[in-house]
Design a protein around this motif. Structure first.
Motif, PDB file in Angstrom:
ATOM      1  N   CYS A 192     -29.258 -10.745 -26.367  1.00  0.00           N
ATOM      2  CA  CYS A 192     -30.360 -10.251 -25.282  1.00  0.00           C
ATOM      3  C   CYS A 192     -29.949  -8.066 -24.446  1.00  0.00           C
ATOM      4  N   THR A 193     -29.325  -8.289 -24.226  1.00  0.00           N
ATOM      5  CA  THR A 193     -28.729  -7.295 -23.612  1.00  0.00           C
ATOM      6  C   THR A 193     -28.684  -5.893 -24.788  1.00  0.00           C
ATOM      7  N   ALA A 194     -28.537  -6.159 -26.036  1.00  0.00           N
ATOM      8  CA  ALA A 194     -27.840  -5.570 -26.987  1.00  0.00           C
ATOM      9  C   ALA A 194     -29.096  -5.027 -27.798  1.00  0.00           C
ATOM     10  N   GLY A 248     -17.698   0.627 -25.971  1.00  0.00           N
ATOM     11  CA  GLY A 248     -17.556  -0.821 -25.379  1.00  0.00           C
ATOM     12  C   GLY A 248     -17.743  -2.042 -27.521  1.00  0.00           C
ATOM     13  N   HIS A 249     -16.919  -2.311 -27.623  1.00  0.00           N
ATOM     14  CA  HIS A 249     -17.388  -3.133 -28.559  1.00  0.00           C
ATOM     15  C   HIS A 249     -17.448  -5.014 -28.559  1.00  0.00           C
ATOM     16  N   SER A 250     -17.824  -5.247 -27.963  1.00  0.00           N
ATOM     17  CA  SER A 250     -17.771  -6.801 -27.249  1.00  0.00           C
ATOM     18  C   SER A 250     -19.178  -7.182 -28.726  1.00  0.00           C
ATOM     19  N   GLU A 251     -18.852  -8.473 -28.595  1.00  0.00           N
ATOM     20  CA  GLU A 251     -19.713  -9.641 -29.524  1.00  0.00           C
ATOM     21  C   GLU A 251     -20.895  -9.959 -28.826  1.00  0.00           C
ATOM     22  N   CYS A 307     -16.683   3.397 -29.560  1.00  0.00           N
ATOM     23  CA  CYS A 307     -15.494   3.421 -29.376  1.00  0.00           C
ATOM     24  C   CYS A 307     -15.078   2.313 -27.872  1.00  0.00           C
ATOM     25  N   HIS A 308     -13.355   2.067 -28.174  1.00  0.00           N
ATOM     26  CA  HIS A 308     -13.599   1.180 -27.178  1.00  0.00           C
ATOM     27  C   HIS A 308     -12.366   0.766 -26.746  1.00  0.00           C
ATOM     28  N   VAL A 309     -11.844   0.327 -25.882  1.00  0.00           N
ATOM     29  CA  VAL A 309     -10.020   0.544 -24.785  1.00  0.00           C
ATOM     30  C   VAL A 309      -9.381   1.243 -25.711  1.00  0.00           C
ATOM     31  N   ALA A 310      -8.877   1.049 -26.881  1.00  0.00           N
ATOM     32  CA  ALA A 310      -8.041   1.397 -27.569  1.00  0.00           C
ATOM     33  C   ALA A 310      -8.178   2.935 -28.101  1.00  0.00           C
ATOM     34  N   VAL A 359     -18.803  -1.967 -20.874  1.00  0.00           N
ATOM     35  CA  VAL A 359     -17.299  -1.182 -20.496  1.00  0.00           C
ATOM     36  C   VAL A 359     -17.307  -2.337 -19.072  1.00  0.00           C
ATOM     37  N   GLY A 360     -17.710  -2.006 -18.121  1.00  0.00           N
ATOM     38  CA  GLY A 360     -17.808  -2.372 -16.740  1.00  0.00           C
ATOM     39  C   GLY A 360     -16.369  -1.798 -16.039  1.00  0.00           C
ATOM     40  N   LYS A 361     -16.190  -0.477 -16.260  1.00  0.00           N
ATOM     41  CA  LYS A 361     -15.942   0.219 -15.778  1.00  0.00           C
ATOM     42  C   LYS A 361     -16.686   1.691 -14.500  1.00  0.00           C
ATOM     43  N   PRO A 362     -16.569   1.695 -14.101  1.00  0.00           N
ATOM     44  CA  PRO A 362     -17.892   2.886 -13.081  1.00  0.00           C
ATOM     45  C   PRO A 362     -16.601   4.609 -13.132  1.00  0.00           C
ATOM     46  N   ASP A 400     -27.125   3.492 -19.933  1.00  0.00           N
ATOM     47  CA  ASP A 400     -25.849   2.857 -19.070  1.00  0.00           C
ATOM     48  C   ASP A 400     -25.682   1.728 -19.163  1.00  0.00           C
ATOM     49  N   ILE A 401     -25.411   0.155 -19.755  1.00  0.00           N
ATOM     50  CA  ILE A 401     -25.637  -0.496 -19.485  1.00  0.00           C
ATOM     51  C   ILE A 401     -24.662  -1.365 -18.369  1.00  0.00           C
ATOM     52  N   GLY A 402     -23.807  -0.386 -18.304  1.00  0.00           N
ATOM     53  CA  GLY A 402     -22.693  -1.811 -17.867  1.00  0.00           C
ATOM     54  C   GLY A 402     -23.291  -2.260 -15.575  1.00  0.00           C
ATOM     55  N   ILE A 403     -22.532  -2.854 -15.018  1.00  0.00           N
ATOM     56  CA  ILE A 403     -23.062  -3.639 -14.158  1.00  0.00           C
ATOM     57  C   ILE A 403     -21.689  -4.081 -12.951  1.00  0.00           C
ATOM     58  N   ASN A 404     -21.426  -2.975 -11.974  1.00  0.00           N
ATOM     59  CA  ASN A 404     -20.247  -2.773 -11.616  1.00  0.00           C
ATOM     60  C   ASN A 404     -20.442  -3.046  -9.715  1.00  0.00           C
ATOM     61  N   VAL A 433     -34.511  -5.015 -18.306  1.00  0.00           N
ATOM     62  CA  VAL A 433     -35.582  -5.315 -19.817  1.00  0.00           C
ATOM     63  C   VAL A 433     -34.854  -6.228 -20.431  1.00  0.00           C
ATOM     64  N   THR A 434     -33.734  -6.639 -19.902  1.00  0.00           N
ATOM     65  CA  THR A 434     -32.147  -7.648 -20.736  1.00  0.00           C
ATOM     66  C   THR A 434     -33.420  -8.556 -20.520  1.00  0.00           C
ATOM     67  N   VAL A 435     -33.675  -8.689 -18.770  1.00  0.00           N
ATOM     68  CA  VAL A 435     -34.618 -10.378 -18.394  1.00  0.00           C
ATOM     69  C   VAL A 435     -35.315 -10.267 -19.790  1.00  0.00           C
TER      70      VAL A 435
HETATM   71  P1  NAD Z   1     -16.662  -6.349 -22.205  1.00  0.00           P
HETATM   72  O1  NAD Z   1     -15.265  -7.019 -21.193  1.00  0.00           O
HETATM   73  O2  NAD Z   1     -16.241  -7.850 -22.994  1.00  0.00           O
HETATM   74  O3  NAD Z   1     -16.053  -5.513 -22.931  1.00  0.00           O
HETATM   75  C1  NAD Z   1     -15.607  -4.592 -22.345  1.00  0.00           C
HETATM   76  C2  NAD Z   1     -15.740  -3.617 -23.551  1.00  0.00           C
HETATM   77  O4  NAD Z   1     -15.104  -2.071 -22.820  1.00  0.00           O
HETATM   78  C3  NAD Z   1     -14.653  -3.990 -25.083  1.00  0.00           C
HETATM   79  O5  NAD Z   1     -15.118  -3.661 -26.109  1.00  0.00           O
HETATM   80  C4  NAD Z   1     -13.436  -2.964 -24.444  1.00  0.00           C
HETATM   81  O6  NAD Z   1     -12.943  -2.751 -25.582  1.00  0.00           O
HETATM   82  C5  NAD Z   1     -14.410  -1.733 -23.911  1.00  0.00           C
HETATM   83  N1  NAD Z   1     -13.622  -0.992 -22.511  1.00  0.00           N
HETATM   84  C6  NAD Z   1     -12.500  -0.687 -22.338  1.00  0.00           C
HETATM   85  N2  NAD Z   1     -11.909  -0.313 -21.693  1.00  0.00           N
HETATM   86  C7  NAD Z   1     -12.240   1.019 -22.209  1.00  0.00           C
HETATM   87  C8  NAD Z   1     -12.344   2.123 -22.408  1.00  0.00           C
HETATM   88  N3  NAD Z   1     -11.509   3.005 -20.875  1.00  0.00           N
HETATM   89  N4  NAD Z   1     -12.681   3.157 -22.716  1.00  0.00           N
HETATM   90  C9  NAD Z   1     -13.753   2.835 -23.729  1.00  0.00           C
HETATM   91  N5  NAD Z   1     -13.975   1.810 -23.474  1.00  0.00           N
HETATM   92  C10 NAD Z   1     -12.892   0.203 -23.065  1.00  0.00           C
HETATM   93  O7  NAD Z   1     -17.767  -6.097 -21.687  1.00  0.00           O
HETATM   94  P2  NAD Z   1     -19.382  -7.215 -21.736  1.00  0.00           P
HETATM   95  O8  NAD Z   1     -19.744  -8.227 -21.665  1.00  0.00           O
HETATM   96  O9  NAD Z   1     -19.194  -6.639 -23.030  1.00  0.00           O
HETATM   97  O10 NAD Z   1     -20.069  -5.878 -21.129  1.00  0.00           O
HETATM   98  C11 NAD Z   1     -19.362  -4.850 -20.622  1.00  0.00           C
HETATM   99  C12 NAD Z   1     -20.586  -4.180 -19.030  1.00  0.00           C
HETATM  100  O11 NAD Z   1     -21.555  -4.670 -19.704  1.00  0.00           O
HETATM  101  C13 NAD Z   1     -19.547  -5.016 -18.333  1.00  0.00           C
HETATM  102  O12 NAD Z   1     -20.700  -3.940 -16.945  1.00  0.00           O
HETATM  103  C14 NAD Z   1     -21.197  -6.033 -18.037  1.00  0.00           C
HETATM  104  O13 NAD Z   1     -21.540  -6.382 -16.685  1.00  0.00           O
HETATM  105  C15 NAD Z   1     -22.909  -5.383 -18.356  1.00  0.00           C
HETATM  106  N6  NAD Z   1     -23.301  -6.274 -19.176  1.00  0.00           N
HETATM  107  C16 NAD Z   1     -24.455  -5.861 -18.682  1.00  0.00           C
HETATM  108  C17 NAD Z   1     -26.173  -6.620 -19.478  1.00  0.00           C
HETATM  109  C18 NAD Z   1     -27.205  -6.256 -18.404  1.00  0.00           C
HETATM  110  O14 NAD Z   1     -27.964  -6.772 -18.694  1.00  0.00           O
HETATM  111  N7  NAD Z   1     -27.570  -5.064 -18.242  1.00  0.00           N
HETATM  112  C19 NAD Z   1     -25.749  -7.929 -19.737  1.00  0.00           C
HETATM  113  C20 NAD Z   1     -24.134  -7.898 -20.041  1.00  0.00           C
HETATM  114  C21 NAD Z   1     -23.004  -7.273 -20.005  1.00  0.00           C
END
Ligand code: NAD
Length: 312
Positions: free
Chosen positions: A140-142, A165-168, A188-191, A209-212, A228-232, A281-283
């Motif tokens: 849904c979020t994607a 961010g490269h989560s599944e 781009c991702h953590v590395a 990513v989850g990093k404000p 911006d998809i992050g929620i912090n 929009v995710t909901v």
């Molecule tokens: P996750 O922890 O599974 O993945 C985090 C990703 O960030 C990883 O791919 C990692 O490689 C990358 N990462 C970590 N540190 C990094 C850095 N310094 N630089 C670049 N990349 C880095 O998280 P997720 O489940 O994909 O969620 C990511 C964010 O999206 C979270 O804040 C989460 O709360 C938010 N989220 C929002 C919604 C929404 O509806 N808006 C839904 C799901 C998740």
């Protein structure tokens, strides 16, 4: 430059309005659309999230059933509950609420949801369809993030797009959906060594990513679009930088995304606010997946779902 703020609440309202009419039309032909929400144990934050899902579903006329399992069950018992949902013709969509208790393998559990009832799009078959360029039920979020971009009128074709961010469930499906739309995608991702090297050349940046404060205005190309998809949850500060307290003496907090809003809004051309951007929009997208899932299961009675990314 001051970025246009992309109104996710308005987009979500438009999606839900069209879904409400669609659910009403379908109700004349097929049995009610019904989501089964499988919940293990008690988690206050998850319960709030589930209540929001339930309210949104019921507003559209989608039934919502709680399957509440005790915290002490093992993975096999959870999988049995999923199989009961798969076999129950009244259930057209299954949600496995997270977090699951420690020791349970989320991926293994999720893979047991029937692909046609997988409204979260996490079954490996549904992931595979995305890679093959024939998405069915998409996480849904994607999907919501792509819909937010398309709602701005930006055509991804030929654009340089960076996904951070490269989560599944978020980053990878976004990247594949964008490739399917002929964008040139950098993930781009953590590395990643030098994030700014990539973001500064991008027409569009998605960040999950989850990093404000991870993305600052100085890292961006002027006029780009930022999703911006992050929620912090971060502390709420007063003008002198002290943490504000509530009436019980606890720290007050606010919700922010992954971008440094104040600097990014000065450089980007368009930006999603947090809250009020991708979240609503995710909901709405979960509900459009619920309707699509019902159509897939009743394909002999109703037209197949419109799975184009511009639907709604
Ligand atoms: P996750 O922890 O599974 O993945 C985090 C990703 O960030 C990883 O791919 C990692 O490689 C990358 N990462 C970590 N540190 C990094 C850095 N310094 N630089 C670049 N990349 C880095 O998280 P997720 O489940 O994909 O969620 C990511 C964010 O999206 C979270 O804040 C989460 O709360 C938010 N989220 C929002 C919604 C929404 O509806 N808006 C839904 C799901 C998740």
């Amino acid at each position: 430059m001051t970025a246009t703020l992309i109104d996710g609440r308005a987009l979500a309202a438009r999606i839900k309005e069209r879904l409400r009419r669609e659910v009403g039309d379908l109700a004349r032909v097929i049995p009610p659309i019904r989501l089964a929400s499988i919940e293990v144990g008690d988690n206050a934050a998850a319960a709030l999230f589930v209540r929001n899902q339930e309210r949104a579903a019921r507003e559209l006329g989608i039934e919502f059933e709680h399957v509440h399992l005790p915290a002490g069950i093992d993975e096999a018992e959870l999988i049995q509950a999923i199989k009961r949902g798969n076999d129950d013709p009244r259930v057209t969509g299954i949600l496995v609420q997270r977090p699951l208790p420690p020791g349970m393998n989320v991926r293994r559990v999720q893979a047991k949801v029937h692909p046609d009832k997988d409204v979260e799009g996490l079954n490996p078959a549904n992931m595979g369809f995305i890679v093959l360029g024939e998405p069915k039920l998409v996480p849904c979020t994607a999907l919501a993030s792509i819909k937010v971009l398309l709602s701005t009128g930006v055509d991804p074709r030929g654009k340089d797009i960076v996904v951070i961010g490269h989560s599944e469930i978020v980053g990878k499906p976004i990247a594949f959906l964008l490739i399917n739309l002929f964008a040139t995608v950098t993930v781009c991702h953590v590395a990643t060594q030098d994030l700014a090297h990539h973001t500064s050349k991008a027409d569009v940046v998605f960040v999950a990513v989850g990093k404000p404060g991870l993305v600052r205005g100085s890292m961006l190309r002027p006029g780009c679009t930022v999703i911006d998809i992050g929620i912090n949850q971060v502390p709420l500060l007063d003008a002198s930088g002290r943490v504000l307290k509530d009436e019980h003496g606890n720290d007050r907090t606010k919700v922010v995304g992954d971008v440094d809003f104040d600097s990014v809004v000065e450089v980007a051309g368009a930006l999603t606010p947090v809250p009020g951007g991708v979240g609503p929009v995710t909901v709405a997208t979960l509900l459009s997946n619920a309707v699509a899932a019902a159509r897939l299961q009743h394909r002999d009675q109703v037209a197949p779902p419109d799975l184009s990314l511009t639907a709604y």
